[in-house]
Design a protein around this motif. Structure first.
Motif, PDB file in Angstrom:
ATOM      1  N   LEU A 155       0.688  -1.345   0.043  1.00 21.79           N
ATOM      2  CA  LEU A 155      -0.097  -0.023   0.099  1.00 21.79           C
ATOM      3  C   LEU A 155       1.012   1.233  -0.098  1.00 21.79           C
ATOM      4  CD1 LEU A 155      -2.816  -0.930   2.441  1.00 21.79           C
ATOM      5  CD2 LEU A 155      -3.039  -0.745  -0.113  1.00 21.79           C
ATOM      6  N   LEU A 156       1.779   1.149   0.839  1.00 21.85           N
ATOM      7  CA  LEU A 156       2.608   2.299   0.978  1.00 21.85           C
ATOM      8  C   LEU A 156       3.605   2.730  -0.409  1.00 21.85           C
ATOM      9  CD1 LEU A 156       3.749   4.728   2.738  1.00 21.85           C
ATOM     10  CD2 LEU A 156       5.749   2.715   3.481  1.00 21.85           C
ATOM     11  N   TYR A 157       4.261   1.694  -0.800  1.00 21.07           N
ATOM     12  CA  TYR A 157       4.965   1.915  -2.075  1.00 21.07           C
ATOM     13  C   TYR A 157       3.888   2.120  -3.265  1.00 21.07           C
ATOM     14  CZ  TYR A 157       8.667   0.060   0.880  1.00 21.07           C
ATOM     15  OH  TYR A 157       9.617   0.087   1.875  1.00 21.07           O
ATOM     16  N   SER A 158       2.921   1.709  -3.112  1.00 21.08           N
ATOM     17  CA  SER A 158       1.842   2.003  -4.383  1.00 21.08           C
ATOM     18  C   SER A 158       1.165   3.186  -4.439  1.00 21.08           C
ATOM     19  CB  SER A 158       1.052   0.777  -4.579  1.00 21.08           C
ATOM     20  OG  SER A 158       1.501  -0.542  -4.496  1.00 21.08           O
ATOM     21  N   LEU A 159       0.692   3.486  -3.092  1.00 21.98           N
ATOM     22  CA  LEU A 159      -0.252   4.792  -3.172  1.00 21.98           C
ATOM     23  C   LEU A 159       0.509   6.198  -3.092  1.00 21.98           C
ATOM     24  CD1 LEU A 159      -2.841   3.720  -0.603  1.00 21.98           C
ATOM     25  CD2 LEU A 159      -2.850   3.680  -2.971  1.00 21.98           C
ATOM     26  N   THR A 160       1.889   5.951  -2.444  1.00 25.01           N
ATOM     27  CA  THR A 160       2.452   7.395  -2.233  1.00 25.01           C
ATOM     28  C   THR A 160       2.910   7.820  -3.571  1.00 25.01           C
ATOM     29  OG1 THR A 160       3.199   6.585  -0.056  1.00 25.01           O
ATOM     30  CG2 THR A 160       4.789   8.306  -1.344  1.00 25.01           C
ATOM     31  N   PRO A 161       3.536   7.124  -4.601  1.00 28.71           N
ATOM     32  CA  PRO A 161       4.001   7.718  -5.801  1.00 28.71           C
ATOM     33  C   PRO A 161       2.607   8.062  -6.572  1.00 28.71           C
ATOM     34  CG  PRO A 161       4.451   5.258  -6.002  1.00 28.71           C
ATOM     35  CD  PRO A 161       4.044   5.866  -4.270  1.00 28.71           C
ATOM     36  N   LEU A 162       1.479   7.186  -6.579  1.00 27.92           N
ATOM     37  CA  LEU A 162       0.382   7.361  -7.300  1.00 27.92           C
ATOM     38  C   LEU A 162      -0.412   8.843  -6.958  1.00 27.92           C
ATOM     39  CD1 LEU A 162      -1.153   4.070  -7.644  1.00 27.92           C
ATOM     40  CD2 LEU A 162      -0.094   5.154  -9.444  1.00 27.92           C
ATOM     41  N   ILE A 163      -0.234   8.972  -5.623  1.00 25.00           N
ATOM     42  CA  ILE A 163      -0.709  10.163  -5.052  1.00 25.00           C
ATOM     43  C   ILE A 163       0.007  11.337  -5.304  1.00 25.00           C
ATOM     44  CG2 ILE A 163      -1.149  11.559  -3.159  1.00 25.00           C
ATOM     45  CD1 ILE A 163      -2.231   8.792  -1.486  1.00 25.00           C
ATOM     46  N   GLY A 164       1.246  11.174  -5.518  1.00 25.77           N
ATOM     47  CA  GLY A 164       1.946  12.340  -5.815  1.00 25.77           C
ATOM     48  C   GLY A 164       2.041  12.481  -7.260  1.00 25.77           C
ATOM     49  N   LEU A 165       1.782  11.709  -8.239  1.00 21.22           N
ATOM     50  CA  LEU A 165       1.507  11.649  -9.605  1.00 21.22           C
ATOM     51  C   LEU A 165       0.319  12.385  -9.880  1.00 21.22           C
ATOM     52  CD1 LEU A 165       2.892   8.342 -11.375  1.00 21.22           C
ATOM     53  CD2 LEU A 165       4.028  10.682 -11.319  1.00 21.22           C
ATOM     54  N   LEU A 166      -0.881  12.051  -9.103  1.00 20.88           N
ATOM     55  CA  LEU A 166      -2.101  12.620  -9.009  1.00 20.88           C
ATOM     56  C   LEU A 166      -2.082  14.391  -8.796  1.00 20.88           C
ATOM     57  CD1 LEU A 166      -5.267  12.357  -9.786  1.00 20.88           C
ATOM     58  CD2 LEU A 166      -5.383  11.788  -7.323  1.00 20.88           C
ATOM     59  N   LEU A 167      -1.335  14.513  -7.750  1.00 18.46           N
ATOM     60  CA  LEU A 167      -1.128  15.600  -7.426  1.00 18.46           C
ATOM     61  C   LEU A 167      -0.321  16.721  -8.415  1.00 18.46           C
ATOM     62  CD1 LEU A 167      -0.480  15.705  -3.651  1.00 18.46           C
ATOM     63  CD2 LEU A 167      -2.455  16.395  -4.757  1.00 18.46           C
ATOM     64  N   LEU A 168       0.556  16.001  -8.989  1.00 12.07           N
ATOM     65  CA  LEU A 168       1.437  16.557 -10.037  1.00 12.07           C
ATOM     66  C   LEU A 168       0.601  17.054 -11.396  1.00 12.07           C
ATOM     67  CD1 LEU A 168       4.272  17.861 -10.945  1.00 12.07           C
ATOM     68  CD2 LEU A 168       4.704  15.354 -11.699  1.00 12.07           C
ATOM     69  N   LEU A 169      -0.365  15.897 -11.584  1.00 14.48           N
ATOM     70  CA  LEU A 169      -1.133  15.935 -12.855  1.00 14.48           C
ATOM     71  C   LEU A 169      -2.244  17.082 -12.774  1.00 14.48           C
ATOM     72  CD1 LEU A 169      -1.993  15.081 -15.574  1.00 14.48           C
ATOM     73  CD2 LEU A 169      -3.474  13.173 -14.338  1.00 14.48           C
ATOM     74  N   GLY A 170      -2.617  17.030 -11.441  1.00 14.00           N
ATOM     75  CA  GLY A 170      -3.871  17.947 -10.992  1.00 14.00           C
ATOM     76  C   GLY A 170      -3.128  19.568 -11.421  1.00 14.00           C
ATOM     77  N   TRP A 171      -1.901  19.647 -10.730  1.00  8.24           N
ATOM     78  CA  TRP A 171      -1.403  21.161 -10.698  1.00  8.24           C
ATOM     79  C   TRP A 171      -1.057  21.350 -12.299  1.00  8.24           C
ATOM     80  CZ3 TRP A 171       3.343  22.121 -12.807  1.00  8.24           C
ATOM     81  CH2 TRP A 171       3.850  23.371 -12.755  1.00  8.24           C
ATOM     82  N   TRP A 172      -0.453  20.279 -12.903  1.00 12.08           N
ATOM     83  CA  TRP A 172      -0.292  20.624 -14.508  1.00 12.08           C
ATOM     84  C   TRP A 172      -1.664  21.074 -15.083  1.00 12.08           C
ATOM     85  CZ3 TRP A 172      -1.858  18.122 -18.960  1.00 12.08           C
ATOM     86  CH2 TRP A 172      -1.083  18.449 -20.101  1.00 12.08           C
ATOM     87  N   LEU A 173      -2.815  20.178 -15.088  1.00  8.89           N
ATOM     88  CA  LEU A 173      -4.066  20.376 -15.644  1.00  8.89           C
ATOM     89  C   LEU A 173      -4.592  21.958 -15.414  1.00  8.89           C
ATOM     90  CD1 LEU A 173      -5.877  16.766 -15.361  1.00  8.89           C
ATOM     91  CD2 LEU A 173      -5.002  18.262 -17.457  1.00  8.89           C
ATOM     92  N   GLY A 174      -4.414  22.154 -14.028  1.00  4.54           N
ATOM     93  CA  GLY A 174      -5.058  23.499 -13.523  1.00  4.54           C
ATOM     94  C   GLY A 174      -4.276  24.673 -14.426  1.00  4.54           C
ATOM     95  N   ARG A 175      -2.750  24.472 -14.520  1.00  2.00           N
ATOM     96  CA  ARG A 175      -2.216  25.618 -14.975  1.00  2.00           C
ATOM     97  C   ARG A 175      -2.363  25.508 -16.759  1.00  2.00           C
ATOM     98  NH1 ARG A 175       2.656  27.369 -12.889  1.00  2.00           N
ATOM     99  NH2 ARG A 175       2.582  28.701 -14.746  1.00  2.00           N
TER     100      ARG A 175
END
Length: 334
Positions: A150-170
């Motif tokens: 869970l830790l090794y799967s969710l942590t990078p996926l959450i980070g990628l989701l936040l990065l994607l959200g920031w990029w989409l917002g911009r």
């Protein structure tokens, strides 16, 4: 707009993550169970029949090596067909199969041993004589492995989701910036300013929108120019007979001759008729424009219309003590 994009994206991401983790959990459990079965097969392979009795041909050191696990505690029990313990823990027993259910050669199950739930496997063997092997282990390692997964799967996926959200917002903000400029430009304009918009378009859709708005501006500008020209023409056409009427009246008032008055009054009537004819033409033009924008005429059932109005009005009439009725609505009237 970014919210409408990110919320479905996050929902899809969560669903995909749940599916991936479910598959990973199933694969992990299968791997642990396979290792447990391999240990049980190793124990079963060491059983031999000597002097009519089943016994295990492993020393204590060899048995510890077979059952060694870095993170789990392993227990086993080996019994003959009559239930006699060959080796292992006497209290370690698996639940018997349900009535009517065939006994399987390999059965994975949960075993309650010493107030602890263990993951176990029951192995049935017929050679060199019927016996069973019950091998069970604790589940701390499985739980720890699942937590790491869970830790090794969710942590990078959450980070990628936040990065994607920031990029989409911009990206969305950048693409919609010309729309905000278009809105500001339209808000600053007066009703008489119909010049084409000069807003830079960053996308083909926005460029098409600007072209459509500019086309509308051009049509409105042409219409306003035509109305101004028409208004000027009408004013000129009306001013001529009105000025003539005023001049004829002033000329007649300046003289005392009744015959001249009669002549001037006749000329005033002619000028008035000309002005009235022009006003009638303007009214006819206005009615023609209104008729072009009027709703289409359709047949109406008057009897049904009167019936609906009557039913809608009856409660109010009853409240006021009015005897309301209608005649002639039994026959169809179009």
């Amino acid at each position: 707009m970014a919210r409408h994009v990110l919320l479905p994206l996050a929902a899809v991401w969560l669903a995909a993550t749940a599916i991936v983790l479910t598959i990973a959990s199933h694969s992990t459990e299968a791997a642990f169970d396979r290792a447990l079965l391999d240990d049980a097969l190793g124990l079963a392979a060491s059983v031999s029949l000597q002097e009519g009795r089943l016994q295990i041909d492993l020393s204590a050191e060899e048995l510890d090596a077979v059952l060694f696990d870095q993170s789990e505690v392993v227990y086993f029990a080996m019994r003959a067909a009559d239930g006699t313990l060959i080796a292992g823990q006497p209290a370690l027993r698996a639940e018997p199969p349900a009535p009517g259910r065939a006994v399987r050669q390999v059965e994975f199950t949960e075993i309650d041993f010493r107030h602890e739930i263990l993951r176990g496997v029951v192995l049935q063997r017929e050679h060199p004589a019927p016996f069973s092997v019950v091998l069970a282990q604790t589940t701390q390692g499985r739980s720890a492995h699942w937590q790491r997964l869970l830790l090794y799967s969710l942590t990078p996926l959450i980070g990628l989701l936040l990065l994607l959200g920031w990029w989409l917002g911009r990206a969305i903000e950048h693409d919609l910036h010309p729309v905000a400029e278009l809105q500001d430009e339209l808000n600053r304009r007066q009703g008489s300013e119909l010049q084409p918009l000069a807003v830079p378009a960053t996308t083909s859709d926005l460029e098409s929108l600007v072209r459509s708005v500019n086309g509308l501006m051009g049509r409105l500008s042409t219409l306003v120019a035509a109305q101004r020209e028409f208004s000027g023409t009408v004013a000129h056409e009306l001013r001529t007979p009105l000025a003539g009427i005023r001049a004829l009246a002033a000329y007649g008032l300046a003289h005392d001759d009744p015959a001249l008055w009669r002549e001037q009054l006749a000329a005033i009537v002619q000028s008035q008729e000309r002005a009235s004819r022009l006003v009638d033409q303007l009214l006819a033009l206005a009615l023609a424009d209104e008729a072009r924008s009027a709703p289409a005429l359709v047949p109406v059932a008057l009897d049904e219309l009167v019936r609906r109005v009557l039913l809608r009005t009856l409660p109010r009439a009853d409240a006021l003590g009015v005897d309301l009725g209608a005649q002639g609505i039994d026959d169809e009237v179009m």
